[in-house]
Design a protein around this motif. Structure first.
Motif, PDB file in Angstrom:
ATOM      1  N   ASN A 231      53.461  46.905  48.404  1.00  9.30           N
ATOM      2  CA  ASN A 231      52.648  45.918  49.109  1.00  9.30           C
ATOM      3  C   ASN A 231      51.158  46.171  48.949  1.00  9.30           C
ATOM      4  O   ASN A 231      50.341  45.385  49.437  1.00  9.30           O
ATOM      5  N   THR A 232      50.799  47.275  48.305  1.00 10.08           N
ATOM      6  CA  THR A 232      49.399  47.592  48.032  1.00 10.08           C
ATOM      7  C   THR A 232      49.222  47.764  46.533  1.00 10.08           C
ATOM      8  O   THR A 232      49.948  48.551  45.913  1.00 10.08           O
ATOM      9  N   VAL A 233      48.288  47.016  45.965  1.00  6.61           N
ATOM     10  CA  VAL A 233      48.054  47.079  44.521  1.00  6.61           C
ATOM     11  C   VAL A 233      46.553  47.166  44.264  1.00  6.61           C
ATOM     12  O   VAL A 233      45.760  46.431  44.862  1.00  6.61           O
ATOM     13  N   ILE A 234      46.176  48.082  43.375  1.00  2.00           N
ATOM     14  CA  ILE A 234      44.793  48.184  42.899  1.00  2.00           C
ATOM     15  C   ILE A 234      44.750  47.543  41.516  1.00  2.00           C
ATOM     16  O   ILE A 234      45.432  47.993  40.593  1.00  2.00           O
ATOM     17  N   SER A 235      43.970  46.480  41.377  1.00  2.00           N
ATOM     18  CA  SER A 235      43.895  45.730  40.120  1.00  2.00           C
ATOM     19  C   SER A 235      42.481  45.795  39.566  1.00  2.00           C
ATOM     20  O   SER A 235      41.516  45.492  40.275  1.00  2.00           O
ATOM     21  N   LEU A 236      42.361  46.178  38.309  1.00  4.46           N
ATOM     22  CA  LEU A 236      41.059  46.325  37.660  1.00  4.46           C
ATOM     23  C   LEU A 236      40.866  45.250  36.599  1.00  4.46           C
ATOM     24  O   LEU A 236      41.802  44.878  35.907  1.00  4.46           O
ATOM     25  N   VAL A 237      39.644  44.775  36.482  1.00  8.53           N
ATOM     26  CA  VAL A 237      39.247  43.905  35.376  1.00  8.53           C
ATOM     27  C   VAL A 237      38.282  44.707  34.521  1.00  8.53           C
ATOM     28  O   VAL A 237      37.266  45.208  35.022  1.00  8.53           O
ATOM     29  N   MET A 238      38.616  44.859  33.240  1.00 11.00           N
ATOM     30  CA  MET A 238      37.851  45.708  32.335  1.00 11.00           C
ATOM     31  C   MET A 238      37.133  44.871  31.289  1.00 11.00           C
ATOM     32  O   MET A 238      37.573  43.772  30.949  1.00 11.00           O
ATOM     33  N   ASP A 239      36.027  45.435  30.762  1.00 11.47           N
ATOM     34  CA  ASP A 239      35.390  44.800  29.613  1.00 11.47           C
ATOM     35  C   ASP A 239      35.790  45.557  28.346  1.00 11.47           C
ATOM     36  O   ASP A 239      36.576  46.505  28.394  1.00 11.47           O
ATOM     37  N   SER A 240      35.255  45.143  27.212  1.00 15.12           N
ATOM     38  CA  SER A 240      35.667  45.736  25.936  1.00 15.12           C
ATOM     39  C   SER A 240      35.165  47.156  25.757  1.00 15.12           C
ATOM     40  O   SER A 240      35.591  47.855  24.827  1.00 15.12           O
ATOM     41  N   ASN A 241      34.279  47.618  26.634  1.00 18.16           N
ATOM     42  CA  ASN A 241      33.780  48.995  26.581  1.00 18.16           C
ATOM     43  C   ASN A 241      34.496  49.892  27.586  1.00 18.16           C
ATOM     44  O   ASN A 241      34.014  50.969  27.906  1.00 18.16           O
ATOM     45  N   ARG A 242      35.619  49.422  28.131  1.00 14.89           N
ATOM     46  CA  ARG A 242      36.416  50.151  29.115  1.00 14.89           C
ATOM     47  C   ARG A 242      35.657  50.389  30.420  1.00 14.89           C
ATOM     48  O   ARG A 242      35.908  51.344  31.135  1.00 14.89           O
ATOM     49  N   GLN A 243      34.734  49.520  30.710  1.00  9.28           N
ATOM     50  CA  GLN A 243      34.014  49.606  31.971  1.00  9.28           C
ATOM     51  C   GLN A 243      34.672  48.685  32.997  1.00  9.28           C
ATOM     52  O   GLN A 243      35.064  47.561  32.674  1.00  9.28           O
ATOM     53  N   VAL A 244      34.775  49.173  34.239  1.00 11.20           N
ATOM     54  CA  VAL A 244      35.328  48.364  35.316  1.00 11.20           C
ATOM     55  C   VAL A 244      34.268  47.377  35.780  1.00 11.20           C
ATOM     56  O   VAL A 244      33.200  47.774  36.252  1.00 11.20           O
ATOM     57  N   ILE A 245      34.539  46.088  35.641  1.00 15.84           N
ATOM     58  CA  ILE A 245      33.560  45.093  36.083  1.00 15.84           C
ATOM     59  C   ILE A 245      33.967  44.421  37.387  1.00 15.84           C
ATOM     60  O   ILE A 245      33.162  43.728  38.003  1.00 15.84           O
ATOM     61  N   GLN A 246      35.222  44.629  37.793  1.00 13.39           N
ATOM     62  CA  GLN A 246      35.681  44.101  39.082  1.00 13.39           C
ATOM     63  C   GLN A 246      36.941  44.843  39.492  1.00 13.39           C
ATOM     64  O   GLN A 246      37.752  45.225  38.637  1.00 13.39           O
ATOM     65  N   MET A 247      37.085  45.072  40.800  1.00 17.40           N
ATOM     66  CA  MET A 247      38.277  45.756  41.301  1.00 17.40           C
ATOM     67  C   MET A 247      38.747  45.062  42.573  1.00 17.40           C
ATOM     68  O   MET A 247      37.937  44.709  43.434  1.00 17.40           O
ATOM     69  N   TYR A 248      40.040  44.868  42.668  1.00 14.76           N
ATOM     70  CA  TYR A 248      40.657  44.264  43.847  1.00 14.76           C
ATOM     71  C   TYR A 248      41.671  45.254  44.412  1.00 14.76           C
ATOM     72  O   TYR A 248      42.405  45.903  43.656  1.00 14.76           O
ATOM     73  N   CYS A 249      41.725  45.358  45.736  1.00 13.87           N
ATOM     74  CA  CYS A 249      42.642  46.291  46.388  1.00 13.87           C
ATOM     75  C   CYS A 249      43.318  45.604  47.573  1.00 13.87           C
ATOM     76  O   CYS A 249      42.714  44.753  48.236  1.00 13.87           O
ATOM     77  N   GLY A 250      44.562  46.001  47.832  1.00  9.04           N
ATOM     78  CA  GLY A 250      45.265  45.483  48.993  1.00  9.04           C
ATOM     79  C   GLY A 250      46.504  44.709  48.598  1.00  9.04           C
ATOM     80  O   GLY A 250      47.145  44.991  47.575  1.00  9.04           O
ATOM     81  N   ASP A 251      46.854  43.724  49.403  1.00  7.36           N
ATOM     82  CA  ASP A 251      48.021  42.884  49.156  1.00  7.36           C
ATOM     83  C   ASP A 251      47.706  41.911  48.029  1.00  7.36           C
ATOM     84  O   ASP A 251      46.894  40.997  48.185  1.00  7.36           O
ATOM     85  N   GLN A 252      48.360  42.093  46.878  1.00  7.67           N
ATOM     86  CA  GLN A 252      48.029  41.279  45.708  1.00  7.67           C
ATOM     87  C   GLN A 252      48.309  39.802  45.930  1.00  7.67           C
ATOM     88  O   GLN A 252      47.706  38.943  45.280  1.00  7.67           O
ATOM     89  N   ARG A 253      49.200  39.464  46.855  1.00  2.16           N
ATOM     90  CA  ARG A 253      49.485  38.055  47.120  1.00  2.16           C
ATOM     91  C   ARG A 253      48.282  37.346  47.725  1.00  2.16           C
ATOM     92  O   ARG A 253      48.147  36.127  47.610  1.00  2.16           O
ATOM     93  N   GLU A 254      47.386  38.108  48.340  1.00  4.59           N
ATOM     94  CA  GLU A 254      46.208  37.528  48.958  1.00  4.59           C
ATOM     95  C   GLU A 254      45.031  37.397  48.000  1.00  4.59           C
ATOM     96  O   GLU A 254      44.174  36.550  48.187  1.00  4.59           O
ATOM     97  N   TYR A 255      44.983  38.253  46.969  1.00  2.00           N
ATOM     98  CA  TYR A 255      43.808  38.227  46.100  1.00  2.00           C
ATOM     99  C   TYR A 255      44.085  37.822  44.656  1.00  2.00           C
ATOM    100  O   TYR A 255      43.137  37.596  43.894  1.00  2.00           O
ATOM    101  N   PHE A 256      45.365  37.718  44.240  1.00  2.00           N
ATOM    102  CA  PHE A 256      45.637  37.608  42.812  1.00  2.00           C
ATOM    103  C   PHE A 256      45.066  36.335  42.195  1.00  2.00           C
ATOM    104  O   PHE A 256      44.506  36.363  41.095  1.00  2.00           O
ATOM    105  N   GLN A 257      45.181  35.213  42.879  1.00  2.00           N
ATOM    106  CA  GLN A 257      44.639  33.978  42.310  1.00  2.00           C
ATOM    107  C   GLN A 257      43.127  34.072  42.139  1.00  2.00           C
ATOM    108  O   GLN A 257      42.574  33.601  41.140  1.00  2.00           O
ATOM    109  N   GLU A 258      42.452  34.675  43.102  1.00  4.01           N
ATOM    110  CA  GLU A 258      40.998  34.873  42.987  1.00  4.01           C
ATOM    111  C   GLU A 258      40.671  35.779  41.806  1.00  4.01           C
ATOM    112  O   GLU A 258      39.718  35.532  41.054  1.00  4.01           O
ATOM    113  N   ALA A 259      41.473  36.838  41.610  1.00  5.82           N
ATOM    114  CA  ALA A 259      41.238  37.773  40.513  1.00  5.82           C
ATOM    115  C   ALA A 259      41.412  37.092  39.159  1.00  5.82           C
ATOM    116  O   ALA A 259      40.622  37.302  38.233  1.00  5.82           O
TER     117      ALA A 259
END
Length: 268
Positions: A152-180
């Motif tokens: 019920n808890t997921v940490i989701s990262l959005v990466m760029d081509s240089n392996r840098q984290v440009i956005q991170m989402y944490c918590g219940d993925q059902r609440e944030y996944f569409q936004e991500a």
């Protein structure tokens, strides 16, 4: 780059009274081949690799059925997950053929038994790469499975081509996944010309093996017409690679006959 996340995550767990020695890290390989011997240390970093209990999922062994989804799919999951009080998923968000986008509840697919994975792939039509419908049946069923196994808890990262984290989402993925996914599309969706003489695909980060590069990184090469030259860039540090449902160059004997029988077994 999970190694950048693990020290922060372990610190939060320590503050909650859970030392690293009580943490199990399960590498969610799905139907892919067994990783290289040094994969865990590279993936996790020093503290997690040396202090945590480290396991690698095998979709053919050590799985236990926990029930069925409302779609009728039998859910077989790595039995080590069932012994845990808290399950946290860590992964990236990338376009995916079956679910539209990977990440979120799709992380649960990586710890399932082969029978469940067959059902998921053969009973649903693919959503298509970066599909517009995030709430598709494939992902709806994965949401159910994630809840069934306690993820019920997921940490989701959005990466760029240089392996840098440009956005991170944490918590219940059902609440944030569409936004991500909306954020990902806004940053990375290309406006490519209809015609080109040369098409170059950088297959990173799906280029650990030739199998993975071909499955995911060659998509830009396939989505063009005409006589353009096509070039793929891939490191393939793990060689040919393996996918037990959709093999490429290292196809097992009698694969096509077995594949048809497997499809029929889950559709009946």
């Amino acid at each position: 780059p999970t190694a950048r996340i693990m020290p922060i995550l372990l610190q939060h767990l320590r503050e909650a009274g859970i030392p690293a020695q009580n943490v199990t890290v399960l590498m969610a390989t799905g139907t892919h081949g067994r990783p290289m011997p040094d994969a865990m240390s590279k993936k996790l970093g020093g503290e997690a690799a040396s202090c945590c209990r480290l396991l690698i999922h095998d979709c053919f062994h050590d799985v236990k059925q926990v029930g069925r989804t409302t779609f009728g799919t039998p859910v077989f999951v790595n039995q080590n997950i069932l012994e845990c009080d808290l399950v946290i998923g860590v992964g990236g968000i990338y376009p995916n053929h079956t679910a539209g986008f990977g990440g979120g509840s799709k992380l649960a697919l990586g710890i399932l038994g082969i029978r469940t994975i067959y059902h998921l792939h053969f009973r649903h039509l693919p959503a298509g790469w970066g599909g517009d419908t995030v709430d598709n049946p494939f992902r709806q069923e994965l949401d159910e499975i994630a809840s069934m196994v306690g993820m019920n808890t997921v940490i989701s990262l959005v990466m760029d081509s240089n392996r840098q984290v440009i956005q991170m989402y944490c918590g219940d993925q059902r609440e944030y996944f569409q936004e991500a996914v909306a954020f990902y599309r806004n940053i990375f969706r290309p406006c490519s010309p209809p015609e080109a003489d040369v098409i170059i695909s950088n297959t990173y980060p799906s280029d650990l093996s030739l199998t993975m590069a071909r499955m995911k990184g060659f998509v830009p090469l396939n989505d063009r017409r005409g006589g353009a030259s096509r070039i793929a860039i891939a490191s393939c540090s793990e060689g040919l690679g393996l996918h037990n449902i959709f093999p490429f160059v290292n196809m097992p004997r009698h694969y096509h006959a077995r594949h048809k029988l497997r499809r029929l077994s889950v559709l009946s």
